[in-house]
Enzyme design. Structure first.
Site, PDB file in Angstrom:
ATOM      1  CG  ASP A 261      -1.793   1.175   1.302  1.00  0.00           C
ATOM      2  OD1 ASP A 261      -2.296   1.550   0.234  1.00  0.00           O
ATOM      3  OD2 ASP A 261      -1.975   1.736   2.395  1.00  0.00           O
ATOM      4  CG  ASP A 264       5.670   7.131  -6.421  1.00  0.00           C
ATOM      5  OD1 ASP A 264       5.536   6.260  -7.315  1.00  0.00           O
ATOM      6  OD2 ASP A 264       6.644   7.904  -6.366  1.00  0.00           O
ATOM      7  CB  ILE A 311      -0.829   8.832  -8.124  1.00  0.00           C
ATOM      8  CG1 ILE A 311      -0.018   7.522  -8.110  1.00  0.00           C
ATOM      9  CG2 ILE A 311      -0.205   9.869  -7.177  1.00  0.00           C
ATOM     10  CD1 ILE A 311       1.451   7.688  -8.472  1.00  0.00           C
ATOM     11  CB  SER A 315     -13.209  10.813  -2.025  1.00  0.00           C
ATOM     12  OG  SER A 315     -13.020   9.816  -1.038  1.00  0.00           O
ATOM     13  CB  CYS A 317      -6.185  11.510  -2.188  1.00  0.00           C
ATOM     14  SG  CYS A 317      -4.470  11.542  -2.629  1.00  0.00           S
ATOM     15  N   GLY A 358     -11.179   7.385  -6.669  1.00  0.00           N
ATOM     16  CA  GLY A 358     -11.799   8.308  -7.624  1.00  0.00           C
ATOM     17  C   GLY A 358     -13.113   7.839  -8.209  1.00  0.00           C
ATOM     18  NE  ARG A 380     -17.270   8.819  -2.705  1.00  0.00           N
ATOM     19  CZ  ARG A 380     -18.520   8.471  -2.970  1.00  0.00           C
ATOM     20  NH1 ARG A 380     -19.489   8.801  -2.155  1.00  0.00           N
ATOM     21  NH2 ARG A 380     -18.815   7.792  -4.065  1.00  0.00           N
ATOM     22  NE  ARG A 416      -1.893   4.400   1.007  1.00  0.00           N
ATOM     23  CZ  ARG A 416      -2.294   5.110  -0.032  1.00  0.00           C
ATOM     24  NH1 ARG A 416      -2.037   6.388  -0.073  1.00  0.00           N
ATOM     25  NH2 ARG A 416      -2.935   4.541  -1.020  1.00  0.00           N
ATOM     26  CD  GLU A 483     -27.461  16.917 -24.491  1.00  0.00           C
ATOM     27  OE1 GLU A 483     -27.941  17.540 -25.429  1.00  0.00           O
ATOM     28  OE2 GLU A 483     -26.525  16.097 -24.630  1.00  0.00           O
TER      29      GLU A 483
HETATM   30  P1  RVP Z   1     -11.878   6.802  -2.817  1.00  0.00           P
HETATM   31  O1  RVP Z   1     -12.560   5.514  -3.159  1.00  0.00           O
HETATM   32  O2  RVP Z   1     -12.021   7.844  -3.871  1.00  0.00           O
HETATM   33  O3  RVP Z   1     -12.263   7.310  -1.461  1.00  0.00           O
HETATM   34  O4  RVP Z   1     -10.305   6.495  -2.783  1.00  0.00           O
HETATM   35  C1  RVP Z   1      -9.732   5.521  -1.958  1.00  0.00           C
HETATM   36  C2  RVP Z   1      -8.251   5.457  -2.266  1.00  0.00           C
HETATM   37  O5  RVP Z   1      -7.614   6.678  -1.945  1.00  0.00           O
HETATM   38  C3  RVP Z   1      -7.483   4.415  -1.481  1.00  0.00           C
HETATM   39  O6  RVP Z   1      -7.634   3.117  -1.955  1.00  0.00           O
HETATM   40  C4  RVP Z   1      -6.057   4.932  -1.604  1.00  0.00           C
HETATM   41  O7  RVP Z   1      -5.449   4.545  -2.811  1.00  0.00           O
HETATM   42  C5  RVP Z   1      -6.245   6.429  -1.646  1.00  0.00           C
HETATM   43  N1  RVP Z   1      -5.935   7.068  -0.359  1.00  0.00           N
HETATM   44  C6  RVP Z   1      -6.088   6.588   0.893  1.00  0.00           C
HETATM   45  N2  RVP Z   1      -5.677   7.536   1.757  1.00  0.00           N
HETATM   46  C7  RVP Z   1      -5.305   8.571   1.010  1.00  0.00           C
HETATM   47  C8  RVP Z   1      -4.786   9.839   1.484  1.00  0.00           C
HETATM   48  O8  RVP Z   1      -4.814  10.135   2.672  1.00  0.00           O
HETATM   49  N3  RVP Z   1      -4.259  10.645   0.592  1.00  0.00           N
HETATM   50  N4  RVP Z   1      -5.478   8.289  -0.282  1.00  0.00           N
END
Ligand code: RVP
Length: 499
Positions: A261, A264, A311, A315, A317, A358, A380, A416, A483
């Protein structure tokens, strides 16, 4: 001189699928969503496949053992978060592996010397009307009898009546021996009109209880993701720092798939971690995250079984804002999927890819699959459900659940984000937030799966590989986005609530 990519980095929101001919047999009921998670040679089968292309994110706020059982029951996989001690992560994995669908360790137990009052107190506490009576009052003690709500009458029986006088004694119980299968247990339940069948070992010690309702629920979960021993399949996240302690403990606990996990993954640390795992253990390992063909190749050549893509799209991040690295999730998936296909052509080895982060709308899942992802990872989405590990709180008139990034100060997951140097989180790459509470995983996932299958039928596809081959995808303009939603009407309140 720097290399420039002239195509902008694009997100799922910027694309739509065009329908293909839908034939009569192309119905949601006929769609097969199974998908590989580990690499395999042409003509062979992957060691592990998912029954639905969903995984839950390696995050404190998303994937613990409860989530893992709930999602595996529906056919997907959870990756239990690695930002906790080795022991507690291994314990979570062990709990998932020990969870036998349909076989439950008795949670309400009494000794024969206890009283009706104790039975009523226990019922109040646990909500269970069936209690096991064991010699020492433990869940695994010698079984002496069973008490159910039909064995006593509160209006007639005295509260100090002994459990031993109330219970159905072992000599009159229908029970089964260790090793009984769920289907054999169910036959006994039906034959003898039981609600609950105890399973005991050769010394009459209680092992499990099988309830009639649980068997029904098992029958309602035909897609359950099970290993050869009928335990749920589970994944776990690891990092590139303490893997020499963490991986042996997770493997010992029975983990099926590991994933490194990291925000990058295009790094020598990941290469070393994959090589260590491959050289010392017989367990699948995914690596990432990457956003281009170079990153994909590097980790595949190190030996990874699948590659995670994405990367900065999560949501919670803020990596892109903080560090200026990342790539629109759609562009990343499209390029890595092409690299995966090229690698397959060259070597005959298919390495599955996971689109991570995303996903905002359900149709983004279908788009990710159409663009070449073998499965998706969501944070999320799953954080909103009863089964996620976080608190449900009421804000104003609405219930919400907490959801925080692994890059937030709250998660303290510096491993991470580490790029060498100080062993701490130097700056935040994630936020702490709330998401709207949405109910149970089951009901939400069913709805999402129905949408995915239905769109696949519009695209004339009965499987994920077929969708990937046939999909026709178009870019949308900003005005066609307008639209696409309800427009030029005055919405009634009921429609606003449904939005
Ligand atoms: P989402 O589904 O859009 O909430 O994204 C979840 C993903 O975001 C995780 O699987 C991980 O790759 C990434 N993540 C987790 N923590 C963070 C952060 O604090 N930046 N990003």
């Amino acid at each position: 001189m720097a290399t420039y990519y002239n195509e902008p980095s694009r997100t799922f929101n910027e694309f739509l699928l065009l329908p293909n001919l839908t034939t009569k047999e192309c119905t949601p009921a006929n769609v097969d969503l199974s998908t590989p998670i580990t690499k395999f040679k042409k003509g062979e089968k992957p060691a592990i496949s998912l029954n639905i292309p969903f995984s839950s994110a390696v995050m404190q706020a998303v994937s613990d053992h409860h989530m893992a059982v709930a999602l595996a029951r529906c056919g997907g996989i959870s990756f239990i978060f690695g930002s906790q001690s080795v022991e507690s992560q291994a314990t979570m994995v062990r709990k998932v592996k020990a969870y036998k669908a349909g076989f439950v360790v008795s949670k309400s137990n009494l000794t024969p010397d206890q009283t009706l009052k104790d039975i009523l107190d226990l019922k109040e506490l646990t909500g269970h009307s069936t209690c096991a009576v064991t010699e020492d009052g433990t869940a695994k003690g010698k079984l002496l009898g069973i008490v159910t709500g039909r064995d006593y009458r509160i209006s007639r029986d005295s509260l100090d009546k002994k459990v031993s006088e109330i219970m159905t004694p072992f000599s009159s119980l229908i029970y089964a021996k260790s090793g009984t299968t769920l289907s054999e247990a169910n036959d006994l339940i039906w034959e003898h009109k039981l609600n609950c069948l105890p399973i005991v070992d050769e010394n009459q010690n209680l092992e499990f209880l099988v309830f009639r309702k649980d068997y029904d629920s098992r029958k309602n979960n035909p897609l359950s993701l099970l290993d050869a021993n009928k335990s749920y399949i589970v994944g776990a996240g690891i990092n590139t720092k303490d893997y020499k302690e963490r991986v042996p403990a997770l493997v010992e606990a029975g983990v099926d798939v590991l994933v490194i996990d990291s925000s990058d993954g295009f790094s020598e640390w990941q290469k070393e971690t994959v090589e260590y795992v491959k050289a010392n253990f017989n367990v699948a390992i995914g690596a990432g995250n990457v956003v281009d063909k170079e990153g994909f190749r590097y980790l595949v050549e190190a030996g990874a079984d699948f590659i995670k893509v994405g990367i900065g799209g999560g949501s919670i991040c803020i990596t892109r804002e903080q560090k200026g690295i990342g790539r629109g999730q759609a562009s990343a998936v499209i390029e890595v999927a092409a690299a995966r296909d090229e690698y397959f052509k060259e070597t005959g080895i298919y390495v599955p890819i996971c689109s991570d982060g995303g996903i905002v709308h359900d149709y983004h899942v279908t788009l990710a699959l159409a663009m070449g992802a073998d499965f998706v990872m969501l944070g999320r989405y799953f954080a909103r459900f009863d089964e996620s590990p976080t608190k449900k709180v009421k804000i104003g008139n609405n219930f919400v659940k907490e959801y925080w990034g692994e890059g937030s100060n709250r998660a303290r997951n510096w491993q991470r984000y580490d790029t060498g140097g100080k062993q701490s989180l130097v700056f935040e790459e994630g936020v702490d937030s709330y998401v709207p509470y949405a109910g149970t995983l089951r009901e939400n996932l069913d709805r999402t799966l129905n949408k995915v299958k239905s769109t696949m039928c519009n695209c004339g596809s009965l499987s994920i590989p077929e969708l990937q081959q046939k999909a026709r995808i178009t870019l949308v303009s900003a005005t066609s986005l307008v639209e696409g939603g309800a427009h030029d009407v005055i919405l009634k309140e009921s429609s606003m609530a449904a939005e």
